[in-house]
Write a protein that holds these residues in place. Sequence first.
Motif, PDB file in Angstrom:
ATOM      1  N   UNK A   5       0.814  -1.204   0.000  1.00  0.00           N
ATOM      2  CA  UNK A   5       0.000   0.000   0.000  1.00  0.00           C
ATOM      3  C   UNK A   5       0.850   1.258   0.000  1.00  0.00           C
ATOM      4  N   UNK A   6       0.199   2.412  -0.080  1.00  0.00           N
ATOM      5  CA  UNK A   6       0.932   3.665  -0.150  1.00  0.00           C
ATOM      6  C   UNK A   6       1.637   3.962   1.164  1.00  0.00           C
ATOM      7  N   UNK A   7       2.777   4.641   1.085  1.00  0.00           N
ATOM      8  CA  UNK A   7       3.494   5.053   2.277  1.00  0.00           C
ATOM      9  C   UNK A   7       2.765   6.193   2.957  1.00  0.00           C
ATOM     10  N   UNK A  13      -0.982  12.999   1.574  1.00  0.00           N
ATOM     11  CA  UNK A  13      -1.367  13.862   0.458  1.00  0.00           C
ATOM     12  C   UNK A  13      -2.814  13.620   0.059  1.00  0.00           C
ATOM     13  N   UNK A  14      -3.196  12.334  -0.014  1.00  0.00           N
ATOM     14  CA  UNK A  14      -4.565  11.975  -0.391  1.00  0.00           C
ATOM     15  C   UNK A  14      -5.564  12.514   0.626  1.00  0.00           C
ATOM     16  N   UNK A 183      -2.234   9.220   8.840  1.00  0.00           N
ATOM     17  CA  UNK A 183      -0.957   8.561   8.589  1.00  0.00           C
ATOM     18  C   UNK A 183       0.144   9.311   9.339  1.00  0.00           C
ATOM     19  N   UNK A 184       1.095   8.579   9.882  1.00  0.00           N
ATOM     20  CA  UNK A 184       2.172   9.262  10.617  1.00  0.00           C
ATOM     21  C   UNK A 184       3.537   8.828  10.116  1.00  0.00           C
ATOM     22  N   UNK A 185       4.483   9.739  10.276  1.00  0.00           N
ATOM     23  CA  UNK A 185       5.878   9.472   9.953  1.00  0.00           C
ATOM     24  C   UNK A 185       6.686   9.555  11.247  1.00  0.00           C
ATOM     25  N   UNK A 186       7.927   9.050  11.241  1.00  0.00           N
ATOM     26  CA  UNK A 186       8.692   8.978  12.489  1.00  0.00           C
ATOM     27  C   UNK A 186       8.857  10.322  13.210  1.00  0.00           C
ATOM     28  N   UNK A 187       8.896  11.428  12.442  1.00  0.00           N
ATOM     29  CA  UNK A 187       9.133  12.730  13.082  1.00  0.00           C
ATOM     30  C   UNK A 187       7.858  13.344  13.664  1.00  0.00           C
TER      31      UNK A 187
END
Length: 204
Positions: A5-7, A13-14, A183-187
């Motif tokens: 799936x998408x990152x 963005x979506x 959605x989350x990123x490490x930062x």
Amino acid sequence: MNDIGPGPESAKKTLRRSLAAVRGELTADDVREAAAALAARALGLPELAHARTVAAYVSVGSEPGTLALLDALHARGVRVLLPALMPDNDLDWGAYTGPDSLVRVQHGGRMALFEPAGERLGPEAVLGADAVLLPGLAVDTRGMRLGRGGGSYDRVLARLERAGARPALVVLLYGTEVVERVPEEPHDLPVHAVVTPSGIRRFH
């Protein structure tokens, strides 16, 4: 081969596009009524009631309105800091002393922003804030915020983290923008509270 799936960046963005589209359908009356309700709710927050310095921002377009809140904080004697976007997308800060202290600044092809007209206090000025109001498009049930994608506030949050500063982090949103999960990123860092026209939600 498994499809993973998408990152998180693509998923963000979506989600940003769909949330921005909903905001785009709001009328001027919708935005004005929500802004008045948001100010009333936010002024009751203990984190703002006891704050001497609040870092905030001036809403633009169909964003949840902040001007009524800025004026109320200033009238209380709170020192209100507002951001000025720098060429590298980092934020400098200046003091808000009323509507006359704002200037409209066009940043390239992007939306014009209202920024403090007076003296620049430097990017580190935010470290003195007791509370920081963050713009966003959504927050989830864990307090994870979906920002607008420019990365400016990621830098602010990283600066606070590095300095060991612990201001209250508050997001102002419409009620429909409190969602199950972003959605989350490490930062990414969670916020402490979200204020909507209908109420306040805190996160631990």
